[in-house]
Design a protein around this motif. Structure first.
Motif, short mmCIF file in Angstrom:
data_model
loop_
_atom_site.label_atom_id
_atom_site.label_comp_id
_atom_site.label_asym_id
_atom_site.label_seq_id
_atom_site.Cartn_x
_atom_site.Cartn_y
_atom_site.Cartn_z
N ALA A 268 14.77 24.85 12.48
CA ALA A 268 14.94 26.14 12.12
C ALA A 268 14.56 26.84 13.17
CB ALA A 268 14.07 26.54 10.69
N VAL A 269 13.47 26.51 14.06
CA VAL A 269 13.09 27.33 15.29
C VAL A 269 13.92 27.09 16.60
CG1 VAL A 269 10.74 27.43 14.65
CG2 VAL A 269 11.41 25.73 16.12
N PHE A 270 14.89 26.69 16.26
CA PHE A 270 15.96 25.93 17.59
C PHE A 270 16.52 27.41 17.99
CE2 PHE A 270 19.84 24.78 19.59
CZ PHE A 270 19.36 23.87 20.57
N PRO A 271 17.03 28.19 17.42
CA PRO A 271 17.55 29.65 17.67
C PRO A 271 16.83 30.31 18.47
CG PRO A 271 18.31 29.34 15.46
CD PRO A 271 17.45 28.14 15.73
N ALA A 272 15.46 30.10 18.29
CA ALA A 272 14.35 31.18 19.06
C ALA A 272 14.39 30.32 20.44
CB ALA A 272 12.97 31.08 18.48
#
Length: 124
Positions: A78-82
């Protein structure tokens, strides 16, 4: 084959430490919150910090480790886009900083694998 209890404790420590960092030094996390998310970046920074602390606590406890490990894998995804946003925003920074930002992208894969391998280490 499941990982070791030591590995689960290390993963838990990583998650809890990262979660605490969201509160101790939030500006660095605010900067990588994708612009498309509704609300203030600080809200997302705090929510993701709380999620990391909660997931780390779940991984730490043998009874909740399997669920925590799955949640950790999901959190890392989930934090990949950040991380993508950080790599894009840092594209004009000096080479060492750019390298750090780019290295975060493939690092998510071993983190997800580590989390998944942590399942099964809480059983007697």
């Amino acid at each position: 084959m499941p990982g070791s209890t030591t590995s689960a404790r290390l993963l838990s420590g990583l998650l809890i430490g990262a979660g605490v960092a969201h509160f101790v030094a939030p500006r660095q996390f605010d900067a990588i919150v994708p612009r498309g998310l509704p609300g203030a970046p600080r809200t997302w920074t705090h929510l993701s910090g709380l999620a990391e602390i909660a997931v780390g606590a779940a991984v730490a406890h043998p009874r909740t480790r399997d669920a925590g490990a799955l949640a950790a894998a999901g959190l890392f995804a989930a934090v990949f886009p950040a991380n993508v946003k950080m790599a894009y925003d840092w594209r004009h920074r000096p080479a060492p900083l750019k390298a750090v930002a780019l290295a975060r992208l493939p690092l998510q894969v071993p983190l997800v694998v580590w989390a998944l391998r942590t399942r099964g280490t809480g059983r007697a």
